[in-house]
Structures are given as C-alpha cells and as structure tokens.
Motif scaffolding. Structure first.
Motif, PDB file in Angstrom:
ATOM      1  N   ALA A 148       0.841  -1.193   0.000  1.00 33.95           N
ATOM      2  CA  ALA A 148       0.000   0.000   0.000  1.00 33.95           C
ATOM      3  C   ALA A 148       0.876   1.242   0.000  1.00 33.95           C
ATOM      4  CB  ALA A 148      -0.920   0.009   1.209  1.00 33.95           C
ATOM      5  N   VAL A 149       0.466   2.229  -0.752  1.00 33.63           N
ATOM      6  CA  VAL A 149       1.172   3.523  -0.796  1.00 33.63           C
ATOM      7  C   VAL A 149       0.512   4.448   0.231  1.00 33.63           C
ATOM      8  CG1 VAL A 149       1.735   5.515  -2.228  1.00 33.63           C
ATOM      9  CG2 VAL A 149       1.760   3.219  -3.217  1.00 33.63           C
ATOM     10  N   PRO A 150       1.293   5.001   1.151  1.00 30.41           N
ATOM     11  CA  PRO A 150       0.717   5.827   2.224  1.00 30.41           C
ATOM     12  C   PRO A 150       0.336   7.225   1.762  1.00 30.41           C
ATOM     13  CG  PRO A 150       3.084   5.792   2.436  1.00 30.41           C
ATOM     14  CD  PRO A 150       2.744   4.862   1.281  1.00 30.41           C
ATOM     15  N   ALA A 151      -0.543   7.264   0.793  1.00 31.17           N
ATOM     16  CA  ALA A 151      -1.053   8.542   0.289  1.00 31.17           C
ATOM     17  C   ALA A 151      -2.472   8.293  -0.182  1.00 31.17           C
ATOM     18  CB  ALA A 151      -0.186   9.058  -0.857  1.00 31.17           C
ATOM     19  N   LYS A 152      -3.315   9.276  -0.020  1.00 29.10           N
ATOM     20  CA  LYS A 152      -4.703   9.148  -0.449  1.00 29.10           C
ATOM     21  C   LYS A 152      -5.089  10.364  -1.282  1.00 29.10           C
ATOM     22  CE  LYS A 152      -6.238   6.394   3.525  1.00 29.10           C
ATOM     23  NZ  LYS A 152      -6.529   5.167   2.754  1.00 29.10           N
ATOM     24  N   ASP A 153      -5.913  10.108  -2.293  1.00 25.39           N
ATOM     25  CA  ASP A 153      -6.435  11.197  -3.112  1.00 25.39           C
ATOM     26  C   ASP A 153      -7.888  11.448  -2.730  1.00 25.39           C
ATOM     27  OD1 ASP A 153      -4.138  11.739  -4.424  1.00 25.39           O
ATOM     28  OD2 ASP A 153      -4.640  10.688  -6.272  1.00 25.39           O
ATOM     29  N   LEU A 154      -8.259  12.708  -2.716  1.00 27.68           N
ATOM     30  CA  LEU A 154      -9.597  13.120  -2.298  1.00 27.68           C
ATOM     31  C   LEU A 154     -10.502  13.282  -3.515  1.00 27.68           C
ATOM     32  CD1 LEU A 154     -11.391  14.128   0.107  1.00 27.68           C
ATOM     33  CD2 LEU A 154     -10.578  16.440  -0.461  1.00 27.68           C
ATOM     34  N   TRP A 155     -11.687  12.639  -3.472  1.00 26.20           N
ATOM     35  CA  TRP A 155     -12.649  12.769  -4.557  1.00 26.20           C
ATOM     36  C   TRP A 155     -13.438  14.069  -4.422  1.00 26.20           C
ATOM     37  CZ3 TRP A 155     -13.092  10.069  -8.915  1.00 26.20           C
ATOM     38  CH2 TRP A 155     -12.577   8.778  -8.972  1.00 26.20           C
ATOM     39  N   GLY A 156     -13.757  14.645  -5.558  1.00 18.80           N
ATOM     40  CA  GLY A 156     -14.551  15.856  -5.562  1.00 18.80           C
ATOM     41  C   GLY A 156     -15.060  16.154  -6.958  1.00 18.80           C
ATOM     42  N   SER A 162      -7.066  30.418 -13.208  1.00 20.55           N
ATOM     43  CA  SER A 162      -7.785  29.273 -13.762  1.00 20.55           C
ATOM     44  C   SER A 162      -9.291  29.524 -13.759  1.00 20.55           C
ATOM     45  CB  SER A 162      -7.479  28.008 -12.950  1.00 20.55           C
ATOM     46  OG  SER A 162      -8.292  26.933 -13.370  1.00 20.55           O
ATOM     47  N   ASN A 163      -9.935  29.067 -14.810  1.00 21.45           N
ATOM     48  CA  ASN A 163     -11.386  29.201 -14.928  1.00 21.45           C
ATOM     49  C   ASN A 163     -12.117  28.093 -14.171  1.00 21.45           C
ATOM     50  OD1 ASN A 163     -13.695  30.514 -16.009  1.00 21.45           O
ATOM     51  ND2 ASN A 163     -13.883  28.922 -17.576  1.00 21.45           N
ATOM     52  N   LEU A 164     -11.334  27.167 -13.561  1.00 16.30           N
ATOM     53  CA  LEU A 164     -11.917  26.001 -12.919  1.00 16.30           C
ATOM     54  C   LEU A 164     -11.698  26.028 -11.401  1.00 16.30           C
ATOM     55  CD1 LEU A 164     -10.686  23.251 -15.409  1.00 16.30           C
ATOM     56  CD2 LEU A 164     -12.821  24.549 -15.470  1.00 16.30           C
ATOM     57  N   CYS A 165     -12.529  25.282 -10.692  1.00 11.48           N
ATOM     58  CA  CYS A 165     -12.352  25.124  -9.243  1.00 11.48           C
ATOM     59  C   CYS A 165     -12.730  23.695  -8.859  1.00 11.48           C
ATOM     60  CB  CYS A 165     -13.170  26.140  -8.460  1.00 11.48           C
ATOM     61  SG  CYS A 165     -14.961  25.938  -8.605  1.00 11.48           S
ATOM     62  N   PHE A 166     -12.288  23.275  -7.686  1.00 14.05           N
ATOM     63  CA  PHE A 166     -12.532  21.921  -7.189  1.00 14.05           C
ATOM     64  C   PHE A 166     -13.248  21.996  -5.853  1.00 14.05           C
ATOM     65  CE2 PHE A 166     -11.393  18.288  -4.555  1.00 14.05           C
ATOM     66  CZ  PHE A 166     -11.593  17.214  -5.409  1.00 14.05           C
ATOM     67  N   VAL A 167     -14.320  21.213  -5.705  1.00 14.75           N
ATOM     68  CA  VAL A 167     -15.073  21.157  -4.453  1.00 14.75           C
ATOM     69  C   VAL A 167     -15.169  19.696  -4.022  1.00 14.75           C
ATOM     70  CG1 VAL A 167     -17.232  21.720  -3.280  1.00 14.75           C
ATOM     71  CG2 VAL A 167     -16.412  23.184  -5.153  1.00 14.75           C
ATOM     72  N   PRO A 168     -14.761  19.343  -2.797  1.00 11.64           N
ATOM     73  CA  PRO A 168     -14.767  17.943  -2.355  1.00 11.64           C
ATOM     74  C   PRO A 168     -16.186  17.410  -2.156  1.00 11.64           C
ATOM     75  CG  PRO A 168     -14.169  19.376  -0.543  1.00 11.64           C
ATOM     76  CD  PRO A 168     -14.204  20.251  -1.770  1.00 11.64           C
TER      77      PRO A 168
END
Length: 288
Positions: A159-167, A246-252
């Motif tokens: 396992a790689v000790p990193a997690k990605d957050l979905w949004g 940037s014209n974009l944004c990320f919301v979890p």
C-alpha cells in the motif's frame, strides 16, 4: 509463427500497401506476398482485404495487429534487458499509473536511482486500473500504481501511504462553485463527466444523481470538457491546477471519500537489476 513474419505483417498493416511495405523491409514484393499468404494459410484466417491500391485488415487481422504489437514490444523489452552487461545497472523500467499526485513518490525514487545509475531510463504509461493491470499481466510493464484493490492471486503489492480526495471539478461560474462540499442531491439532474473505470459503491451514489455526458481516462482531457461547459467532472484533487487565473475550481464530496493506492507487480516476477533496485528504493522511501 516467427517474429520476423509478424514484423512483415505489421509493416503491411502500417503502410496499407504491399509495394510500400516491401520497400521499407528491403524485400521483393513477391517474397513479401508469399510470406503473408503462408501466414494466412497457417492461421486458417483471412487477414487482409486486398484492393487495387490499398490493403485493409479484416477483423481477424486487426486482432493479430494488436497482439503482434504487444509481442514485438515484449521481445524488444526482453532483448534490452539481456543485453545489459553483468556489472552494469542500466536499462528501461516501465511503470503504469493512474493520474495521482502520489506519482511524486515514484519520481523521487526514480531520481535517487538515476543519481547512482544514470543509464536507467523510466517510462510512465498513464491509464486507469484496467489499462495498467492488462499491460502488467502481459509483461509489457514492470510495475503498476493503481487505486483498485490488488489481485493477491496474481500480484504482489504494498500500500502507498497517500490518499487522493474525490470531488467535483467545475467552472468558477457554476452554481455549485461557492459550496464547501458537494452532496449527492446537489448533483441531481446535472451533466457529469466521470472516469471510464467502474465506480465504487460510495462514488456511484454521486454518479447516479446526475446523468453521464462523457467519460475519461485522463483528467486533463476531462478538464477541457469542463472548461467548455459540457458538465461537472468527478475526479481527484491536485490533478488540475485551479489556482490563480484558472477558470476552474474543485469542491470535495460530502461525505468525504478518499482513494487509497497500491503499488503492484506480477507474482514470481523476475526483475532486471535496475527494476530490483528501483523497487528497493521505493520501499525505502515509503518506509521513511
């Protein structure tokens, strides 16, 4: 079926013309035509549709083209590994990976190894878990970094000790852009751009809230669709720069969903010296 004849077949498939293929292979046209006919007789299948000026592949020919390309790539990879001198650490390391910020761990291990052994070259192939595991199982890559669970019957892994957050990736002028988080009901009736890979049960609740207008394998391409107003992309954070102009944004998403990662390789795999040292270096970095 000989490797040489497979190379002849690929040349004809590429050139779509016997004369042009024969010229590129430095063969006479009758010799090449006879080799191809012998291949069709051996397989018992018609591989080409021969027109006056152009040759096209049959359905069986297209399947053989795909397999032949994989076989030639594997032969070249094996030859390169065997040609390295006993006392030299050199050669190519092939890694398949999904899009993730955790690729930095692989890059750090690669840089550390190249500092000691500059003749080692890394090749990164981007794609989803299905893409990575297919190439891993065929021996076309050495390692894979995937979000899906590892198949313990076929793969060794850690396992790689990193997690990605979905949004959700969206335009800044979107009605949802000012929200702190996105719930399933917020996406009701919204056009969605989702990963071509099968969604987890947690994520499918969000996907089912809207309607899918497009799928993607690489998020950069999906981000261009978002920017053009096609819809909302369900993806990971940190993959697309949403700062500055940037014209974009990320919301979890809410409830919060994180994806863990596994670094995998085929069970009982015999590695080159370079691949063995890279695996040790990555495990060292993970341990630290």
């Amino acid at each position: 079926m000989e490797i040489r004849v497979l190379q002849y077949f690929l040349a004809v498939a590429r050139e779509q013309n016997i004369s042009a293929a024969a010229e590129s292979l430095h063969l006479s046209q009758p010799t090449l035509s006879r080799q191809l006919k012998d291949m069709e007789n051996e397989l018992g299948k018609q591989l080409f549709i021969r027109g006056n000026r152009k040759i096209t592949l049959t359905e069986e020919g297209m399947l053989l083209q795909k397999r032949a390309e994989e076989i030639i790539d594997l032969v070249k990879k094996t030859e390169n590994e065997l040609m390295v001198s006993d006392g030299v650490v050199a050669g190519d390391i092939y890694i398949g990976a999904g899009e993730t910020d955790a690729i930095r761990l692989i890059a750090k291990a690669a840089r550390n190894l190249q500092d000691r052994y500059p003749q080692v070259c890394f090749h990164i192939l981007s794609g989803n878990a299905e893409f990575v595991m297919e190439r891993l199982d065929k021996g076309l890559i050495d390692f894979g970094l995937i979000f899906a669970p590892a198949d313990r019957s076929k793969h060794d892994y850690f396992a790689v000790p990193a997690k990605d957050l979905w949004g959700v990736l969206m335009r800044r002028d979107s009605p949802l852009a000012k929200m702190d988080s996105i719930r399933p009901q917020d996406l009701y009736g919204k056009p969605l751009i989702v990963s071509a890979q099968r969604s987890s049960d947690e994520l499918s609740v969000f996907v089912k809230s809207g309607y899918v207008v497009a799928t993607y394998n690489l998020i950069y391409n999906a981000s261009r669709m978002v920017d053009e107003g096609m819809g909302y992309a369900i993806t990971f954070d940190k993959l697309i720069n949403t700062s500055g102009n940037s014209n974009l944004c990320f919301v979890p998403l809410s409830p919060k969903i994180e994806a863990g990662m596994n670094f995998i390789w085929k069970r009982y795999q015999v590695f080159s010296k370079a691949a063995t040292l890279f695996l040790q270096e990555l495990q060292k970095i993970i341990g630290e």
